[in-house]
Design an enzyme around this catalytic site. Sequence first.
Site, PDB file in Angstrom:
ATOM      1  N   ARG A 150      33.574  61.817  37.166  1.00  9.38           N
ATOM      2  CA  ARG A 150      32.801  60.956  38.076  1.00  9.38           C
ATOM      3  C   ARG A 150      31.365  60.807  37.568  1.00  9.38           C
ATOM      4  O   ARG A 150      30.769  59.744  37.668  1.00  9.38           O
ATOM      5  CB  ARG A 150      32.797  61.535  39.501  1.00  9.38           C
ATOM      6  CG  ARG A 150      31.742  60.867  40.384  1.00  9.38           C
ATOM      7  CD  ARG A 150      32.035  60.894  41.871  1.00  9.38           C
ATOM      8  NE  ARG A 150      32.428  62.185  42.401  1.00  9.38           N
ATOM      9  CZ  ARG A 150      31.609  63.240  42.555  1.00  9.38           C
ATOM     10  NH1 ARG A 150      30.349  63.164  42.192  1.00  9.38           N
ATOM     11  NH2 ARG A 150      32.066  64.369  43.050  1.00  9.38           N
ATOM     12  N   TYR A 174      28.245  33.204  42.355  1.00  6.69           N
ATOM     13  CA  TYR A 174      29.621  33.651  42.593  1.00  6.69           C
ATOM     14  C   TYR A 174      29.829  33.942  44.096  1.00  6.69           C
ATOM     15  O   TYR A 174      28.951  34.515  44.741  1.00  6.69           O
ATOM     16  CB  TYR A 174      29.878  34.901  41.753  1.00  6.69           C
ATOM     17  CG  TYR A 174      31.191  35.562  42.040  1.00  6.69           C
ATOM     18  CD1 TYR A 174      32.381  34.912  41.763  1.00  6.69           C
ATOM     19  CD2 TYR A 174      31.246  36.828  42.592  1.00  6.69           C
ATOM     20  CE1 TYR A 174      33.596  35.510  42.033  1.00  6.69           C
ATOM     21  CE2 TYR A 174      32.464  37.440  42.865  1.00  6.69           C
ATOM     22  CZ  TYR A 174      33.634  36.773  42.586  1.00  6.69           C
ATOM     23  OH  TYR A 174      34.833  37.366  42.855  1.00  6.69           O
ATOM     24  N   ASP A 193      22.930  37.825  36.490  1.00  7.80           N
ATOM     25  CA  ASP A 193      24.365  38.040  36.365  1.00  7.80           C
ATOM     26  C   ASP A 193      24.821  37.217  35.164  1.00  7.80           C
ATOM     27  O   ASP A 193      24.862  35.989  35.216  1.00  7.80           O
ATOM     28  CB  ASP A 193      25.065  37.604  37.660  1.00  7.80           C
ATOM     29  CG  ASP A 193      26.575  37.834  37.617  1.00  7.80           C
ATOM     30  OD1 ASP A 193      27.143  37.855  36.503  1.00  7.80           O
ATOM     31  OD2 ASP A 193      27.185  37.980  38.692  1.00  7.80           O
ATOM     32  N   LYS A 247      35.844  39.718  33.144  1.00  4.75           N
ATOM     33  CA  LYS A 247      35.941  38.366  32.592  1.00  4.75           C
ATOM     34  C   LYS A 247      35.851  38.406  31.062  1.00  4.75           C
ATOM     35  O   LYS A 247      36.737  38.941  30.437  1.00  4.75           O
ATOM     36  CB  LYS A 247      34.865  37.486  33.214  1.00  4.75           C
ATOM     37  CG  LYS A 247      34.675  37.682  34.737  1.00  4.75           C
ATOM     38  CD  LYS A 247      35.646  36.870  35.580  1.00  4.75           C
ATOM     39  CE  LYS A 247      35.631  37.260  37.051  1.00  4.75           C
ATOM     40  NZ  LYS A 247      34.384  36.999  37.758  1.00  4.75           N
TER      41      LYS A 247
HETATM   42  C1  LIG Z   1      33.909  37.573  39.059  1.00  3.60           C
HETATM   43  C2  LIG Z   1      32.443  37.648  39.192  1.00  3.60           C
HETATM   44  C3  LIG Z   1      31.831  38.753  39.798  1.00  3.60           C
HETATM   45  C4  LIG Z   1      32.639  39.873  40.445  1.00  3.60           C
HETATM   46  O1  LIG Z   1      33.336  40.612  39.492  1.00  3.60           O
HETATM   47  P1  LIG Z   1      34.716  41.402  39.806  1.00  3.60           P
HETATM   48  O2  LIG Z   1      34.996  42.076  38.507  1.00  3.60           O
HETATM   49  O3  LIG Z   1      35.716  40.382  40.202  1.00  3.60           O
HETATM   50  O4  LIG Z   1      34.409  42.363  40.904  1.00  3.60           O
HETATM   51  C5  LIG Z   1      30.458  38.780  39.831  1.00  3.60           C
HETATM   52  N1  LIG Z   1      29.710  37.771  39.318  1.00  3.60           N
HETATM   53  C6  LIG Z   1      30.271  36.684  38.729  1.00  3.60           C
HETATM   54  C7  LIG Z   1      29.407  35.613  38.179  1.00  3.60           C
HETATM   55  C8  LIG Z   1      31.655  36.595  38.656  1.00  3.60           C
HETATM   56  O5  LIG Z   1      32.201  35.503  38.099  1.00  3.60           O
END
Ligand SMILES: *Cc1c(COP(=O)(O)O)cnc(C)c1O
Length: 387
Positions: free
Chosen positions: A49, A101, A172, A197
């Site tokens: 952890r 998002y 982000d 992603k």
């Molecule tokens: C998908 C996404 C997230 C969230 O990520 P997860 O891995 O699905 O929790 C945050 N910011 C953006 C821009 C995203 O496309």
Amino acid sequence: MHPAHIDTVLARGGALLGDPYRATATPLYQTATFTQEDPEAFGAYDYTRTDNPTRHAVEEQLAALEGARSALLYASGMAAVAACLRLFAPGERIVAGADLYGGTQRLLARLAAEGRQVEFIAESSLEALADAVREPTRLVWLESPSNPLLEVVDLRQAARIAHRAGAWLAVDGTATSPYLQQPLALGADLVVHSATKLLAGHGDVTAGAVATSDAGLAAELARHRNAEGNALAPFEAWLLQRGLRTLGLRLERGQANATTLAERLSQHPHVRRVFYPGLAEHPRAALHAAQARGPGQLLSFELRAPELAAEVARRTQLFSTAVSFGGVTSSISLPTCMSHASIPAAWRARRPLPQGLLRISVGIEDVEDLWRDLSVALTVVQPCAAR
Ligand SMILES: *Cc1c(COP(=O)(O)O)cnc(C)c1O
């Protein structure tokens, strides 16, 4: 040794320093605990952890990719977003980008309902940002390009505006990855990723990351993560590392395919508008090119007949109807019903997404196969010159 080129860091990073067997691939330490030599003197690792050699190796690689002093991995992108947002105390103002998002908007809406001050900028422009960023703003949260409208904000100027007000800038960077854009070099204090992603890239793991060069923020994030236990598990970190090795190759192919599809869609009679920073018609194409190495593999488009968008998504076969993006396989989604459906109605009304918006993530398949699939699906749309 001088700092390696990003392609080299991608291919060769993730090595486990001090590994007695000198494993070429990152070893997977699938263990919860580490036996200590002495009950009073702990070794480098004691409990997963807190820290784990596999996860640590990937964090070092990610920090190198972002040009950051440190990086932390989380169980998902949202866990990483939440970790950053909870650094700021109730009462401190957060200013958020106009297009974000859906999950981030839902979380910000929750924080606002709990009494935090959250303000969305009216549109993706520096003027709107400067208007919203008044003291005592503590955090500015942006995506560039944003999901799903691919809006672009001048990140260098945004950092100046934030810093002048004494706020941190968090970016982000999910849609670009460090291969295309390094927000910290542009002045951001925190860069956040849904590593689910592009970074992992194969649609087989959920993961999130935060990178920063601010030692105080990094220590605070590590303290909370250890206390709350939302770090990425070792096997997921290992899968992420395996994906990272080919990030550059995947992205080069994906965005070449995306550029071809964006150009063809923008000429298509049933398509009203294409949102993609790689098209000259994108209002901030030049700005994006000045702060990123490429347009990426995510794009969206608006149909002239919005009521047929769902039918187009239903008819594609190579483009799977799926949320998420940035993988090797192509997908199509209706943001209003899928990735952005979780935005509370009152907040959505602030800036509704265009009706009939389709978002596609372009994978590494053959581009002519992809185009055939899309153009056959688009034949369901009746000519509608009158609209
Ligand atoms: C998908 C996404 C997230 C969230 O990520 P997860 O891995 O699905 O929790 C945050 N910011 C953006 C821009 C995203 O496309």
